[in-house]
Write a protein that holds these residues in place. Structure first.
Motif, mmCIF file in Angstrom:
data_model
loop_
_atom_site.group_PDB
_atom_site.id
_atom_site.type_symbol
_atom_site.label_atom_id
_atom_site.label_comp_id
_atom_site.label_asym_id
_atom_site.label_seq_id
_atom_site.Cartn_x
_atom_site.Cartn_y
_atom_site.Cartn_z
ATOM 1 N N ASP A 91 0.834 -1.137 0.159
ATOM 2 C CA ASP A 91 -0.080 0.055 -0.189
ATOM 3 C C ASP A 91 0.839 1.284 0.231
ATOM 4 O OD1 ASP A 91 -2.664 1.229 0.279
ATOM 5 O OD2 ASP A 91 -1.519 1.859 2.084
ATOM 6 N N LEU A 92 0.607 2.098 -0.997
ATOM 7 C CA LEU A 92 1.563 3.142 -1.244
ATOM 8 C C LEU A 92 1.575 4.352 -0.145
ATOM 9 C CD1 LEU A 92 3.721 4.221 -3.337
ATOM 10 C CD2 LEU A 92 1.976 5.277 -4.330
ATOM 11 N N LEU A 93 0.246 4.594 0.323
ATOM 12 C CA LEU A 93 0.167 5.598 1.271
ATOM 13 C C LEU A 93 0.693 4.967 2.715
ATOM 14 C CD1 LEU A 93 -3.292 7.220 0.547
ATOM 15 C CD2 LEU A 93 -1.021 8.269 0.439
ATOM 16 N N THR A 94 0.376 3.749 3.044
ATOM 17 C CA THR A 94 1.080 3.364 4.422
ATOM 18 C C THR A 94 2.480 3.410 4.123
ATOM 19 O OG1 THR A 94 -1.195 1.944 4.481
ATOM 20 C CG2 THR A 94 0.705 1.414 6.041
ATOM 21 N N ALA A 95 3.184 2.929 3.331
ATOM 22 C CA ALA A 95 4.602 2.725 3.114
ATOM 23 C C ALA A 95 5.023 4.232 3.200
ATOM 24 C CB ALA A 95 5.027 2.395 1.795
ATOM 25 N N MET A 96 4.346 5.277 2.363
ATOM 26 C CA MET A 96 4.802 6.720 2.801
ATOM 27 C C MET A 96 4.591 7.185 4.323
ATOM 28 S SD MET A 96 2.706 10.137 1.382
ATOM 29 C CE MET A 96 1.684 9.784 2.902
ATOM 30 N N ALA A 97 3.705 6.944 4.989
ATOM 31 C CA ALA A 97 3.301 6.921 6.215
ATOM 32 C C ALA A 97 4.404 6.629 7.237
ATOM 33 C CB ALA A 97 1.837 6.679 6.558
ATOM 34 N N VAL A 98 4.794 5.357 7.041
ATOM 35 C CA VAL A 98 5.846 4.674 7.814
ATOM 36 C C VAL A 98 7.231 5.452 7.693
ATOM 37 C CG1 VAL A 98 7.117 2.713 8.022
ATOM 38 C CG2 VAL A 98 4.809 2.699 7.955
ATOM 39 N N THR A 99 7.446 5.718 6.238
ATOM 40 C CA THR A 99 8.842 6.585 6.148
ATOM 41 C C THR A 99 8.670 8.048 6.855
ATOM 42 O OG1 THR A 99 8.106 7.409 4.037
ATOM 43 C CG2 THR A 99 9.414 5.081 4.405
ATOM 44 N N ALA A 100 7.534 8.752 6.626
ATOM 45 C CA ALA A 100 7.481 9.851 7.157
ATOM 46 C C ALA A 100 7.679 9.956 8.619
ATOM 47 C CB ALA A 100 6.273 10.570 6.736
ATOM 48 N N LEU A 101 6.875 9.086 9.275
ATOM 49 C CA LEU A 101 6.902 8.988 10.816
ATOM 50 C C LEU A 101 8.446 8.650 11.025
ATOM 51 C CD1 LEU A 101 5.393 8.671 13.361
ATOM 52 C CD2 LEU A 101 5.161 6.295 13.098
ATOM 53 N N LEU A 102 9.199 7.894 10.625
ATOM 54 C CA LEU A 102 10.488 7.732 10.974
ATOM 55 C C LEU A 102 11.304 8.822 10.977
ATOM 56 C CD1 LEU A 102 11.046 3.921 9.489
ATOM 57 C CD2 LEU A 102 10.685 4.706 11.978
ATOM 58 N N LEU A 103 11.063 9.586 9.593
ATOM 59 C CA LEU A 103 11.927 10.805 9.366
ATOM 60 C C LEU A 103 11.674 11.989 10.467
ATOM 61 C CD1 LEU A 103 13.924 12.172 7.639
ATOM 62 C CD2 LEU A 103 12.269 12.736 6.151
ATOM 63 N N VAL A 104 10.312 12.123 10.525
ATOM 64 C CA VAL A 104 9.958 13.301 11.575
ATOM 65 C C VAL A 104 10.373 12.936 13.132
ATOM 66 C CG1 VAL A 104 7.788 14.188 12.691
ATOM 67 C CG2 VAL A 104 7.901 13.997 10.201
ATOM 68 N N LEU A 105 10.309 11.714 13.401
ATOM 69 C CA LEU A 105 10.990 11.415 14.700
ATOM 70 C C LEU A 105 12.262 11.442 14.947
ATOM 71 C CD1 LEU A 105 8.787 8.200 15.717
ATOM 72 C CD2 LEU A 105 8.370 10.411 16.507
#
Length: 584
Positions: A276-290
């Motif tokens: 799922d493209l949006l879920t994968a994007m969300a995971v990477t965004a969360l890791l980067l923002v943290l």
């Protein structure tokens, strides 16, 4: 397409909250040294480059050292430093060959200088930019005192590989094209000509200069598919290739997102799970923002993730069943760009104040050629076959020719100025409502088609084929009418949101004295929209027109100057005005 994605929604809300906090709040900083103070400091070397005859060392985990501590070589091996300070050190002389290895701890001494704040609206804020990267000040006339024995050998070898590839491109290509190719393939922008970078930016193709999902998919995924064709389905090799390439070019926001999403895709294929493209994007965004909360303020982060959102959310609702091949081709080429533009438009105006009108058309020619340019350039280096570099040479020359011709077209660049906060909020709210409406109408049409088909089957059994045909015609007409009405409302909402976003700023009688160094620059604005410039020059700020006057005009959406008055012919009264005239 499923709309229930709790992880994606949570990450979007988290990033929005952090963006607002970063926008309105102040960062708690450590005790920093005084400006122009002569100090010694120790830190870990994260990056190095040669620029304008200086060797630049980028240090993290910086600690201010006293004279006695600095003289002790054992302090260079302090692995337990919790300092979050960073510094950019300009060595007095040296070359990359003699520079310390990456990952080593070094001790340097020099004079503290802080990065320049933006003194005018629209001016580039160097201090905020470097702070977002983790660097608080710079050390000028620095001298290298100590270097530890420990180092990151992998990072150093990748750095040497990048430098060798850059030297290879430079040896067999024209200098300006070698700089472009180094930026595209290696993420090395020190050799990129500033005029070419601005040319690409003004025409909306500057994204090809940054390592992004296009590069990662061509290299990482291409390498993985090559292994599979060779009957070597090794997922670990593809992941390893992505990590090594990301480490070599530097893990910026777009690189981190692209590498992370490609890795999730590879693992999904390995485990036999859906991707799922949006879920994968969300995971990477969360890791980067943290890891880097300041990244939510960077244009690269917002444009990179905004492009994925636009592509994923709007492409399905705009796509229709193509009856003709030409219609299918137009949908495949134009709809992704429209979706990306709708989501990233406020971000582009917030950071760049203008919009290239022909960018979408240029990208239709530029992006397909990237799939040829990048692999050929890499194979030319790996095989040490310089003749292959003629292909990238021709393609890059074609890119520059396209940009020059596009700038000659009428209305090629439209200046709108920086939108206000309320405009961006209203824009995204209207865009959200239009998206919900379009999704709802599309799902409703599908349900109506299913009900119509069921009703047709029942009536066919009762009244025969004639009733079936009449019912089919009536149902199709009603479905088409509902579909047209829903799409019409959604499109109207989108048009209204764009009109509100580019609404001209309110004009009033105002006199502005720009900070332009040693010189004068006075801007007169009249309520009716007339703008006049009195003087405009500087004797100590280089290219004051390019970096101070013109950005201010674009920031406020000023497209025309009705008149320029020069008090007398001294450089500090006309140099910036002359740049303005030459750029028009």
């Amino acid at each position: 397409m499923q709309l229930k994605r709790p992880l994606c929604v949570a990450v979007l809300l988290l990033c929005t909250g952090l963006f607002l906090v970063q926008l309105t709040g102040q960062k708690m900083a450590e005790a920093l040294p005084k400006e122009k103070e002569q100090i010694s400091l120790g830190g870990r070397l994260m990056q190095k480059e040669e620029k304008n005859g200086h060797l630049l060392l980028y240090l993290q985990q910086v600690q201010i050292l006293s004279g006695a501590v600095a003289a002790d070589a054992s302090n260079t091996n302090n692995k337990n430093s919790n300092s979050k300070m960073g510094a950019v050190c300009y060595l007095q002389e040296g070359s990359l060959v003699q520079a310390p290895p990456l990952g080593s701890r070094v001790v340097v001494c020099g004079r503290v200088m802080y990065f320049a704040h933006a003194e005018n609206e629209g001016q580039f804020d160097a201090r905020a930019y470097y702070a977002s990267l983790g660097y608080d000040f710079q050390l000028t006339n620095a001298e290298l005192l100590k270097v530890s024995r420990e180092a990151d050998r992998l990072a150093e070898e990748l750095f040497r590989l990048r430098e060798d590839a850059k030297a290879f491109f430079k040896a067999y290509m024209r200098e300006e094209n070698a700089g472009i190719l180094s930026a595209m393939v290696l993420g090395e922008k020190s050799a990129l000509d500033s005029d070419i970078r601005m040319l690409f930016q003004r025409n909306g193709i500057a994204h090809i200069l940054a390592i992004s999902g296009l590069h990662i998919s061509l290299l990482g995924m291409g390498f993985y598919r090559l292994l599979r064709k060779c009957f070597l389905p090794i997922c670990g090799a593809g992941v390893g290739m992505l990590l090594l390439y990301g480490k070599m070019v530097g893990m910026g926001s777009s690189v981190f997102r692209a590498c992370g999403m490609c890795m999730i895709l590879l693992f999904a294929q390995l485990l036999g799970r859906s991707y799922d493209l949006l879920t994968a994007m969300a995971v990477t965004a969360l890791l980067l923002v943290l890891q880097k909360p300041d990244s939510v303020q960077q244009a690269g982060f917002l444009l990179s993730y905004g492009a994925v959102l636009g592509l994923t959310l709007f492409l399905p609702v705009f796509q229709t069943e193509a009856e003709y091949r030409i219609q299918k081709i137009l949908q495949e080429k134009l709809l992704p760009g429209i979706g990306i533009l709708l989501v990233t438009l406020p971000v582009q105006l917030w950071f760049f104040y203008e919009l290239p009108v022909y960018a979408m058309l240029l990208n239709l020619l530029v992006i397909p050629l990237m799939s040829v340019l990048l692999p050929v350039a890499i194979f030319a280096y790996l095989l040490r076959f310089p003749l292959l570099l003629q292909i990238p040479e021709y393609i890059l020359t074609f890119y520059r020719w396209l940009c020059i011709k596009a700038e000659g077209l009428p209305g090629s660049i439209q200046i709108f100025g920086r939108p206000r906060i309320w405009q961006m909020i209203v824009y995204y709210l209207l865009l959200f409502f239009s998206l919900v409406l379009l999704y709802h109408s599309k799902n409703r049409n599908k349900q109506e088609k299913q009900r119509e088909k069921q009703q047709e089957n029942r009536e066919c059994q009762i009244t025969g084929e004639n009733a079936e045909q009449d019912r089919r015609k009536t149902g199709k007409n009603r479905i088409r009418k509902n579909k047209r009405d829903s799409k019409r409302i959604g499109i109207i909402l989108i048009i209204v949101s764009i009109c509100l976003l580019i609404l001209p700023p309110h004009t009033e009688n105002r006199i502005t004295m720009l900070s332009i160094g040693q010189g004068d620059c006075i801007l007169l604005q009249e309520k009716g929209g007339h703008v006049f410039l009195v003087d405009g020059g500087s004797s100590d700020v280089k290219e004051a027109g390019k970096y101070r006057l013109i950005p201010y005009l674009k920031y406020h959406g000023i497209r025309y100057i009705d008149g320029i008055f020069i008090s007398h012919a001294h450089e500090d009264h006309y140099s910036a005005s002359l740049e303005l005239l030459q750029s028009s």
